[in-house]
Design a protein around this motif. Structure first.
Motif, PDB file in Angstrom:
ATOM      1  N   PRO A 126       0.984  -1.337   0.034  1.00 24.37           N
ATOM      2  CA  PRO A 126       0.010  -0.053   0.077  1.00 24.37           C
ATOM      3  C   PRO A 126       0.850   1.338  -0.161  1.00 24.37           C
ATOM      4  O   PRO A 126       0.509   2.293  -0.761  1.00 24.37           O
ATOM      5  CB  PRO A 126      -0.876  -0.038   1.399  1.00 24.37           C
ATOM      6  N   MET A 130       1.002   4.297  -2.968  1.00 22.50           N
ATOM      7  CA  MET A 130       0.714   5.843  -2.554  1.00 22.50           C
ATOM      8  C   MET A 130       1.898   6.527  -3.054  1.00 22.50           C
ATOM      9  O   MET A 130       1.914   7.785  -3.514  1.00 22.50           O
ATOM     10  CB  MET A 130       0.387   5.862  -1.100  1.00 22.50           C
ATOM     11  N   ARG A 137      -4.185  10.743  -3.042  1.00 19.96           N
ATOM     12  CA  ARG A 137      -5.197   9.735  -3.123  1.00 19.96           C
ATOM     13  C   ARG A 137      -5.790   9.447  -4.338  1.00 19.96           C
ATOM     14  O   ARG A 137      -5.962  10.237  -5.184  1.00 19.96           O
ATOM     15  CB  ARG A 137      -6.217  10.299  -2.041  1.00 19.96           C
ATOM     16  N   GLU A 173      -8.750   2.956   3.140  1.00 19.70           N
ATOM     17  CA  GLU A 173      -7.622   3.816   3.969  1.00 19.70           C
ATOM     18  C   GLU A 173      -7.101   4.948   2.968  1.00 19.70           C
ATOM     19  O   GLU A 173      -6.346   5.870   3.558  1.00 19.70           O
ATOM     20  CB  GLU A 173      -6.581   2.750   4.435  1.00 19.70           C
ATOM     21  N   ASN A 174      -7.345   4.738   1.637  1.00 24.16           N
ATOM     22  CA  ASN A 174      -6.546   5.704   0.782  1.00 24.16           C
ATOM     23  C   ASN A 174      -7.327   6.334  -0.262  1.00 24.16           C
ATOM     24  O   ASN A 174      -6.922   7.195  -0.954  1.00 24.16           O
ATOM     25  CB  ASN A 174      -5.698   4.768  -0.048  1.00 24.16           C
TER      26      ASN A 174
END
Length: 240
Positions: A126, A130, A137, A173-174
Motif C-alpha cells: 500500500p 501511494m 489519493r 484507507e486511501n
C-alpha cells in the motif's frame, strides 16, 4: 486503438481443436473456447491485451467510474487490459501518469502507467502504491484480482474473498472522498457483514455481471460509488 471497427470481422466461424496426444482434454476445451471467443478476437483486433478489458469498458459505460483527470490504482494489473482502458478514459500520459498498477506477474510497459511488479499482499505494497501516486489519493481503486484456482471450490472461494477484503481495506484507507471502488468477487463472496460495511462507507453499492463475463463463470463485480471519506466514526454511525 481505433473505435471505428469495433466488433467487425467476426463472422461467427467456429474453430474446433483436436486433442493432441500430449495435451489434456481440459486444455483442449480451454483452447477451443479461446479461439471461438468473440471478445478474444475483438481484443486482438483492437489492441487490448486481454478480453477482460471489455468487462471494465462495459461496467464503466454504465456506471461512469472513470473520468478525465482522475487518479487510478489497478490491483492485479497484469497483463494490462484494465490499465489500457483506464489510461484512455482518464487521459493518463507519460508526462503526467495518473494510473498505477501492481501485480506479482510482470507486465509490458503501457504509456501513462506506473507499474509496480510486487505482490499486493506484501505489507509494504500500500505504501509503495501511494508513493507511486506522488502521495495523492486515488479517485478510483480497481481490482480484478482472483487467486489461482486449486479445483477445490470452497478453497478458491475463500482465497478470492480474502483478496476482495484486502482490496476493500486499501480503498477504505486511501481513496479520495467521493471516490469509487470496483472489484471482482465470486458468487457468495460478499457476505452480509462485508456488504453492510461497504454500504456504510459508500453512497451506493451494487453487484454487476457485465456481458463480457462468461455465463459459466462464478465471478461478479461489486461497484461502490461515493466514498464517504476517511476519519468518520464508523461505530457512532452504526449506533445512530
Amino acid at each position: 486503438m481505433s473505435g471505428s471497427k469495433r466488433g467487425s470481422g467476426d463472422r461467427g466461424l467456429h474453430v474446433r481443436v483436436k486433442t493432441a496426444a500430449k495435451r489434456k482434454e481440459s486444455s483442449t476445451r480451454w483452447l477451443e473456447r479461446q479461439l471461438n471467443d468473440p471478445y478474444v478476437r475483438r481484443a486482438k483486433m483492437e489492441g487490448y491485451r486481454s478480453r477482460a478489458a471489455y468487462k471494465l469498458i462495459e461496467i464503466d459505460d454504465k456506471h461512469r467510474l472513470l473520468k478525465p483527470g482522475q487518479r487510478v490504482v489497478d490491483l492485479g494489473a497484469a497483463p494490462g487490459g484494465w490499465c489500457q482502458v483506464a489510461v484512455e478514459r482518464v487521459g493518463s500520459t507519460p508526462e503526467n501518469p495518473l494510473v498505477v498498477g501492481i501485480d506479482y506477474l510482470d507486465m509490458d510497459h503501457i504509456p501513462g502507467v506506473v507499474f509496480l511488479r510486487k505482490d499486493f499482499l506484501d505489507d509494504d505494497a500500500p505504501a509503495a502504491l501511494m508513493a507511486a501516486l506522488g502521495g495523492h489519493r486515488p479517485d478510483v481503486v480497481l481490482s480484478d484480482m482472483a487467486a489461482p484456482t486449486t479445483g477445490h471450490r470452497q478453497t478458491d472461494h475463500l482465497r478470492t474473498t480474502h483478496l476482495f477484503e484486502v482490496a476493500i481495506l486499501f480503498a477504505r484507507e486511501n481513496l479520495a472522498p467521493g471516490g469509487s471502488f470496483l472489484a471482482k468477487v465470486f458468487r457468495g463472496g460478499t457476505e452480509n457483514a462485508l456488504l453492510a460495511d461497504l454500504k456504510r462507507d459508500f453512497e451506493t453499492v451494487v453487484h454487476v455481471k457485465p456481458p463480457a463475463s462468461r455465463k459459466e463463470s462464478p465471478e461478479l463485480y461489486v461497484v461502490a460509488k461515493g466514498f464517504r471519506g476517511q476519519g468518520r466514526d464508523r461505530d457512532s454511525d452504526v449506533e445512530a
